[in-house]
Write an enzyme that holds these catalytic residues in place. Structure first.
Site, PDB file in Angstrom:
ATOM      1  N   LYS A  55     -82.730 -34.368 129.341  1.00 18.12           N
ATOM      2  CA  LYS A  55     -81.452 -33.684 129.171  1.00 18.12           C
ATOM      3  C   LYS A  55     -80.627 -33.633 130.455  1.00 18.12           C
ATOM      4  O   LYS A  55     -79.421 -33.417 130.411  1.00 18.12           O
ATOM      5  CB  LYS A  55     -81.687 -32.298 128.599  1.00 18.12           C
ATOM      6  CG  LYS A  55     -82.269 -32.403 127.189  1.00 18.12           C
ATOM      7  CD  LYS A  55     -82.302 -31.098 126.469  1.00 18.12           C
ATOM      8  CE  LYS A  55     -82.667 -31.285 125.014  1.00 18.12           C
ATOM      9  NZ  LYS A  55     -84.090 -31.696 124.819  1.00 18.12           N
TER      10      LYS A  55
HETATM   11  C1  LIG Z   1     -84.592 -32.145 123.675  1.00 15.62           C
HETATM   12  C2  LIG Z   1     -85.813 -32.948 123.798  1.00 15.62           C
HETATM   13  C3  LIG Z   1     -86.196 -33.846 122.800  1.00 15.62           C
HETATM   14  C4  LIG Z   1     -85.420 -34.016 121.524  1.00 15.62           C
HETATM   15  O1  LIG Z   1     -84.155 -34.574 121.736  1.00 15.62           O
HETATM   16  P1  LIG Z   1     -83.015 -34.407 120.620  1.00 15.62           P
HETATM   17  O2  LIG Z   1     -81.798 -34.962 121.226  1.00 15.62           O
HETATM   18  O3  LIG Z   1     -82.918 -32.930 120.378  1.00 15.62           O
HETATM   19  O4  LIG Z   1     -83.491 -35.128 119.431  1.00 15.62           O
HETATM   20  C5  LIG Z   1     -87.340 -34.590 123.003  1.00 15.62           C
HETATM   21  N1  LIG Z   1     -88.087 -34.449 124.112  1.00 15.62           N
HETATM   22  C6  LIG Z   1     -87.756 -33.590 125.086  1.00 15.62           C
HETATM   23  C7  LIG Z   1     -88.624 -33.463 126.272  1.00 15.62           C
HETATM   24  C8  LIG Z   1     -86.599 -32.818 124.975  1.00 15.62           C
HETATM   25  O5  LIG Z   1     -86.265 -31.980 125.953  1.00 15.62           O
END
Ligand SMILES: *Cc1c(COP(=O)(O)O)cnc(C)c1O
Length: 490
Positions: free
Chosen positions: A108
């Site tokens: 993210k």
């Molecule tokens: C947020 C997240 C996901 C999922 O991603 P999305 O965009 O919500 O599908 C998967 N792995 C990690 C480590 C995350 O932080």
């Protein structure tokens, strides 16, 4: 480029308006009216930053290329190890794109390092002088990455809600130690879906304090989603450079999925011209998406499980709404979302399901399978995966054995550092966890020979500065109270 609401084409915005607003007033999500073409012929000679600028400048065409270049350069600075947002590793016959070398060690960071720049610039373009208050619900990683991105950014404040007991110790520590004077972090007695619904309700139901407006850092904001498109192109460039594919050849992407943001960004890349054969949507035990791609029935009326991959513990995958809209249009999407709200489920028609399944496969992994994947990839290939990535690995292995498999090169997205989830990773390796998360990280480092990422190692000395906790129905009052306070986190 115009962006319209997934529930009503008449709600139509410029890119900067869509970013500043976050979510459409009817509760829909903004979607571009068309997909611009990425210059594939130039890809091989582009830097990572060039790729990001090329993607963003085509989608967000009310920004100048210079503006976007400045934002990208500022975002992807030395807080990313080696300045690379998405290095490509290998394990067995798969390529693993590691998206967690940023300031909070999860994927993210890629979007949330950039979003504050996009958001403040968007507000300026729209003539907004109000202070922007980011409201966000997190399953763990969005919160820390958003806090890192927005901390002490002038003209902004950020309030993060996380499910009490629903995030890993390291994730919680990252959030509650954020010292920014414009930051507030609050635990919610409920799960992620409760927190996310609570935030959505505040957006549509609460008037912000005078001189302030709400915006979102969740992947419901198109400014959060778009930066993620770039690394799909980057993976393709790196495969070309390694001689693993020829220009024009299709590849597969396996994506550990929760809110359907990351995988949707991949689909956007395909719409912009990236040759993709198949997306594999990987779910954990909260397998609402795997079931959906199997049967066309999206049914959230099920037990919610806390798993070792908490950032995927989600039963309402917001961004699926965007995908639906691309396949069935706004009227039908609005109706389906009404069903979801009123009945907790919706059912797709057979031809729509078939069209979706031509693009997406899906598989899921339970807790034992996830742990087994961590162990087997470490033992076989010396590759240490976090539980989210391990869910992706499991899905990859299951998909490879399915009828939908193909012979193209495959990239598995690795979404978090294994050190963020040391306890579970240790357990998967058959090692008893220690007394706290830092001892666990040390132990994992001894076993793997990999250094603990600096942003996690340094948490040990940080002071807790956020202790609030509320019930779900107290969230609006919490926000009201905070936004009336002049000074935060003092
Ligand atoms: C947020 C997240 C996901 C999922 O991603 P999305 O965009 O919500 O599908 C998967 N792995 C990690 C480590 C995350 O932080």
């Amino acid at each position: 480029m115009k962006f319209f609401s997934t529930r009503n084409p008449k709600i139509c915005r410029t890119p900067s308006e869509a970013i500043a607003e976050g979510i459409a007033p009817d509760g829909g999500l903004y979607l571009p009216e068309s997909f611009p073409v990425f210059p594939m012929e130039a890809l091989s000679s582009m830097s990572g930053d060039d790729i990001s600028v090329a993607v963003l400048s085509r989608l967000f065409d009310d920004f100048t290329e210079n503006e976007l270049r400045r934002a990208v350069t500022a975002a992807y600075d030395e807080s990313f190890e080696n300045g690379d947002i998405a290095p490509l590793a290998e394990a067995g016959d798969a390529h693993i794109m590691e998206l967690w070398h940023g300031p909070t060690c999860a994927f993210k960071d890629v979007a949330l390092s950039l979003l504050p720049h996009l958001l403040t610039a968007s507000a300026k373009k729209c003539g907004i002088t109000d202070e922007i208050c980011i409201l966000t619900a997190t399953s763990g990683d969005t919160g820390s990455a958003a806090l890192s991105g927005f901390s002490d950014v002038p003209g902004t404040r950020i309030i993060v809600f996380f499910p009490d007991g629903g995030v890993s110790p390291a994730q919680k520590k990252q959030m509650v130690t954020c010292p920014g004077k414009n930051t507030a972090v609050c635990a919610v007695r409920g799960n992620f879906d409760d927190a996310q619904s609570g935030v959505k309700a505040i957006f549509t139901g609460e008037a912000p304090a005078a001189g302030m407006r709400f915006s979102s850092a969740n992947s419901i904001n198109i400014g959060r989603l778009a930066p993620q498109i770039a690394y799909y192109f980057k993976a393709y460039r790196d495969l070309l450079a390694k001689g693993r594919i020829k220009m024009g050849e299709s590849v597969n992407f396996v994506v550990p999925t929760g809110n359907f943001g990351d995988i949707l960004a991949g689909y956007f890349a395909k719409k912009m011209g990236l040759p993709v054969a198949r997306f594999v949507c990987a779910s954990n035990r909260n397998r609402v998406l795997a079931d959906f791609f199997e049967s066309g029935l999206y049914d959230r009326r099920r037990e919610f499980h806390l798993t070792s991959s908490p950032s995927m513990d989600i039963l309402i995958s917001s961004n699926l709404e965007r995908l639906l809209c691309m396949f069935v249009g706004t009227d039908k999407t609005a109706a389906l979302m009404q069903d979801l709200k009123e009945k907790g489920m919706y059912q797709l028609e057979g031809d729509t399901l078939a069209a979706l399944r031509a693009e997406f496969s899906a598989a899921w992994a339970d807790e034992a399978e996830t742990a087994a994947a961590i162990r087997s990839y470490f033992e076989k290939y010396g590759y240490l995966a976090d539980p989210h990535t391990a869910v992706g690995i499991c899905a990859y292995e299951k998909w490879k054995a399915s009828e939908e498999a193909n012979d193209h090169e495959t990239v598995i997205l690795s979404t978090a550092s294994p050190y963020k989830f040391s306890r579970h990773v240790l357990a998967a390796l058959g090692v008893a966890a220690g007394e706290d998360e830092f001892a666990d990280m040390e132990k994992l480092s001894e076993i793997s020979g990999m250094k603990i990422p600096a942003p996690l190692a340094s948490l040990v000395d940080k002071k807790v500065c956020h202790t609030a906790i509320v019930d779900i129905d107290e969230m609006p009052a919490y926000v009201r109270g905070k936004t009336e306070e002049k000074e935060w986190n003092v």
